[in-house]
Design a protein around this motif. Structure first.
Motif, short mmCIF file in Angstrom:
data_model
loop_
_atom_site.label_atom_id
_atom_site.label_comp_id
_atom_site.label_asym_id
_atom_site.label_seq_id
_atom_site.Cartn_x
_atom_site.Cartn_y
_atom_site.Cartn_z
N MET B 1 62.57 7.60 42.84
CA MET B 1 62.17 8.92 43.35
C MET B 1 61.11 9.54 42.45
N HIS B 113 67.49 17.57 31.99
CA HIS B 113 67.87 18.00 33.34
C HIS B 113 66.74 17.65 34.29
N THR B 116 64.54 17.33 40.81
CA THR B 116 64.30 16.50 41.99
C THR B 116 62.95 16.84 42.59
N ASP B 118 61.58 19.01 44.94
CA ASP B 118 61.37 18.84 46.38
C ASP B 118 60.34 19.84 46.89
N LYS B 119 59.83 19.54 48.07
CA LYS B 119 58.70 20.30 48.58
C LYS B 119 59.09 21.60 49.26
N THR B 120 60.41 21.84 49.42
CA THR B 120 60.78 23.02 50.20
C THR B 120 60.39 24.31 49.48
N LEU B 121 59.96 25.27 50.26
CA LEU B 121 59.61 26.59 49.75
C LEU B 121 59.88 27.56 50.88
N LEU B 125 58.55 33.02 50.04
CA LEU B 125 57.81 32.65 48.84
C LEU B 125 56.40 32.17 49.15
N LEU B 255 76.07 36.77 35.85
CA LEU B 255 76.73 38.05 36.04
C LEU B 255 77.42 38.11 37.40
N SER B 267 68.24 26.21 44.28
CA SER B 267 68.06 24.80 43.98
C SER B 267 67.31 24.15 45.13
#
Lengths: 411, 267
Positions: B1, B113, B116, B118-121, B125, B255, B267
């Motif tokens: 990946m 950490h 990944t 990824d292309k999502t937005l 945004l 919090l 995420s």
């Protein structure tokens, strides 16, 4: 600093914080006496009169009483600090507690701490801040010196934002509108849940939405949730990608963003409205040597999703795709006048009858098959004033970048 | 990946170039020439990370600023930029050392950490305000972070030796710069919110804590203005303001009152 000055400064701090304490207690008492229900916000033209009166009183005090010790003290830093600290402490309560919760503790309700946004104590604290800020502004404006420009921009800008934000809140109207395709609506629901009539009618001609490709998930069969150790890893599905989940190697042999499944369970590409994404995986367990392949899909409103079992306790699954873009094609009818069709997209509001229309949401459960669009109509007549204040503070910030010297000594 | 772009390779190259650069700059006490080589090495390290971030941006087809890990990458790029800029301007060697250390911290966190990417937005945004709002905040936080370091050093000097007032003046300069950026970030956020959500201020937990951070530094600035000689109080105030900043930055993820914030890093 000599002893006299030091004592005087300490005295000013004591005075300032005493006033702050008085403001706090008065706020609590007023709230308690009114049953802890919070204050209603004044609307036009009452809020304008209040704002003008307040500004005028400050001007009057400065013009005729600025030589008084108490007025001088109110315009100096120790009082500013005490008013900022009080405001900060109240904001801290807002940051640490859930506000406007129905089952709040009695103490919180009666002091106003559970609903600070419209409480007496917050209002009085804001007034204390505006008083100190206003008086220091008047003092710095006479005699006018262009060298004070940065100071004035920052402080006046802030004063305008706080005052207009507080006063303008009473004129702010936010209306939630849900409209189905081919339907017309002329009302929505306000923040308090009551219906609000709009000065126009909206007709939703078409709601359009497209999605990002779904992601690959490794789930626990029993709980149907993401497996703990690979929780963070959700690669976007694309034909040909290969990835690792624990001992399993996964390869996406085939990916169809729009597919249907026939009665024999075979997937085929389809463009019809009920189509949904599906992928064919080949998986291999490096520990057990087990190899298998199969389809995964999200299913649609009529079909169950499909998973691929991987060992006894886990399966591979496809996530619900995330929205990439959604929009509403609208017609706005006002006074019998039909507008041209307008496209309403997130981040690009459309004006209608004194309101701004926002594309807020859709039926997220139905996703692609959402039959309605959720809009919000917002009316904010004080916005130009807020924008002026914001613009001033932005310029003032640029001024801050130029101060790179030692701070001036005390006045 | 992750085969298409080897983050560990970029990270370790940049980290090594920065480390070499800082060492050479410190060694320039004995050999003048090594200062220039050190500076070039340092800038080369910045270039390496800049290339990575650019490639990532192109690959993702969106600004790589959405997740906490992605914003850490930007700190890795900007902190050395601030470090070298301050060194060239004021010759503070420890600035370079500080930005080196912080960059390594963020690099190591990211190496541990892996993202990944990824292309999502989400649609909200997808706005021209996204980049300015985030960038201005990253600069602000980076500068204020340095100011806190200076404050801690100042407190040490004040407690065990005599405080050099230049240290406090440096803290002030940093705070004025950082505060300017913080103010812009807050206002850009408000202007963006008006476009996206319909209102410029809703007392969302992140907004509230960003405002609290702003107020904390505001108190510090006024204290310093009025009491330039009250060293202890100012330095403690600066440290307190930084704690508020940390809560605003990622403390709110923990919090209980903030779980529904639109700003909890997705995420």
């Amino acid at each position: 600093m000599n002893g006299e000055k030091r004592k005087h400064t300490f005295y000013e701090y004591r005075q300032g914080f005493t006033i702050a304490l008085l403001v706090l207690v008065t706020g609590f008492v007023l709230e308690w006496v009114s049953g802890g229900k919070g204050i209603g916000l004044p609307s036009w033209p009452m809020n304008l009169y209040i704002g003008l009166s307040f500004a005028f009183i400050l001007f009057f005090v400065h013009r005729f009483y600025r030589e008084l010790d108490i007025v001088k003290m109110l315009s100096r830093v120790p009082v500013s600090i005490s008013s900022i600290v009080l405001f900060t402490l109240l904001t801290l309560v807002m940051g640490l507690t859930k506000q406007n919760e129905p089952g709040a503790a009695k103490f919180m309700q009666l002091t106003g701490l559970s609903h600070l946004r419209n409480s007496y104590v917050f209002l009085l604290s804001g007034m204390y801040l505006l008083t100190s800020l206003g008086l220091v502004l008047f003092r710095r404006m006479h005699p006018f010196n262009y060298k004070n420009a940065g100071f004035l921009l920052n402080h006046l800008g802030l004063w305008i934002i706080v005052l207009a934000g507080s006063l303008g809140a009473g004129d702010l109207k936010r209306v939630n509108i849900m409209v189905h395709e081919q339907e017309s609506v002329w009302y929505g629901y306000g923040q308090n849940g009551y219906p609000v009539q709009l000065p126009f009618t909206i007709k939703l001609i078409d709601f359009d939405i497209d999605f990002f490709p779904p992601k690959l998930a490794f789930i626990e069969n029993r709980t149907m949730t993401l497996s703990q150790d690979t929780e963070k890893k959700l690669p976007m599905i694309e034909k040909g990608i290969e990835t690792q989940f624990g001992a399993w190697t996964v390869k996406v042999e085939e990916f169809m963003p729009f597919s249907r499944r026939d009665s024999l369970g075979v997937y085929y590409t389809s463009e019809d409205t009920l189509s949904y994404p599906a992928a064919f995986l080949k998986i291999r367990n490096s520990k057990s040597g087990e190899e298998k392949s199969g389809w995964i899909s999200t299913g649609n409103i009529r079909t169950e999703p499909q998973f691929l079992n991987a060992g006894e306790k886990h399966s591979f699954a496809m996530t619900i795709p995330e929205a990439r873009r959604y929009s509403s094609l609208l017609e706005v009818i006002r006074d019998g006048h039909v507008s041209d069709t307008t496209l309403l997209v997130v981040n690009k509001p459309v004006k209608a009858g004194g309101y701004n229309l926002y594309q807020t949401s859709y039926d997220e459960r139905m996703g692609k098959w959402s039959e309605y669009s959720v809009l919000e109509a917002v009316r904010d007549p004080w916005l130009p004033v807020i924008y002026t204040g914001i613009f001033m503070v932005i310029l003032g910030s640029l001024y801050l970048f130029t101060i790179g010297k030692t701070p001036k000594k005390t006045e | 990946m992750m085969d298409w772009i080897n983050f560990p390779a970029y990270a370790l190259s940049a980290g090594s170039l920065w480390t070499l650069g800082v060492l050479l700059v410190y060694l320039s006490k004995w050999k003048k020439a090594s200062e220039w080589i050190g500076i070039i090495s340092f800038i080369a390290g910045i270039a390496v990370m800049a290339v990575f971030v650019t490639k990532l941006w192109i690959h993702l087809e969106r600004p790589p600023m959405r997740t906490l890990g992605e914003t850490r990458l930007w700190y890795v790029v900007f902190l050395p930029v601030i470090g070298i800029a301050f060194y060239l301007r004021w010759k503070y060697k420890w600035f370079l050392a500080y930005s080196l250390m912080m960059s390594w911290v963020f690099l190591l966190i990211n190496l541990n950490h892996p993202e990944t990417y990824d292309k999502t937005l989400m649609p909200a945004l997808q706005s021209p305000w996204f980049v300015p709002h985030v960038v201005v905040y990253i600069f602000g936080y980076a500068l204020l972070g340095v100011s806190t370091l200076v404050a801690v050093y100042g407190l040490y000097q004040h407690s065990f030796r005599t405080l050099d007032m230049k240290v406090l003046e440096l803290a002030d300069n940093l705070v004025y710069l950082g505060f300017g950026f913080l103010t812009l970030g807050l206002l850009f956020g408000a202007l963006w919110a008006k476009q996206a959500w319909g209102h410029y201020w809703t007392w969302d937990p992140k907004e509230t804590w960003a405002f609290l951070t702003w107020l904390g530094y505001l108190v510090y600035i006024h204290l310093r203005y009025r009491h330039p000689k009250k060293v202890s109080a100012s330095l403690w105030m600066l440290s307190l303001a930084f704690i508020i900043l940390l809560v605003a930055w990622f403390g709110i993820n923990y919090l209980p009152s903030a779980q529904n914030s639109v700003h909890v890093y997705g995420s």
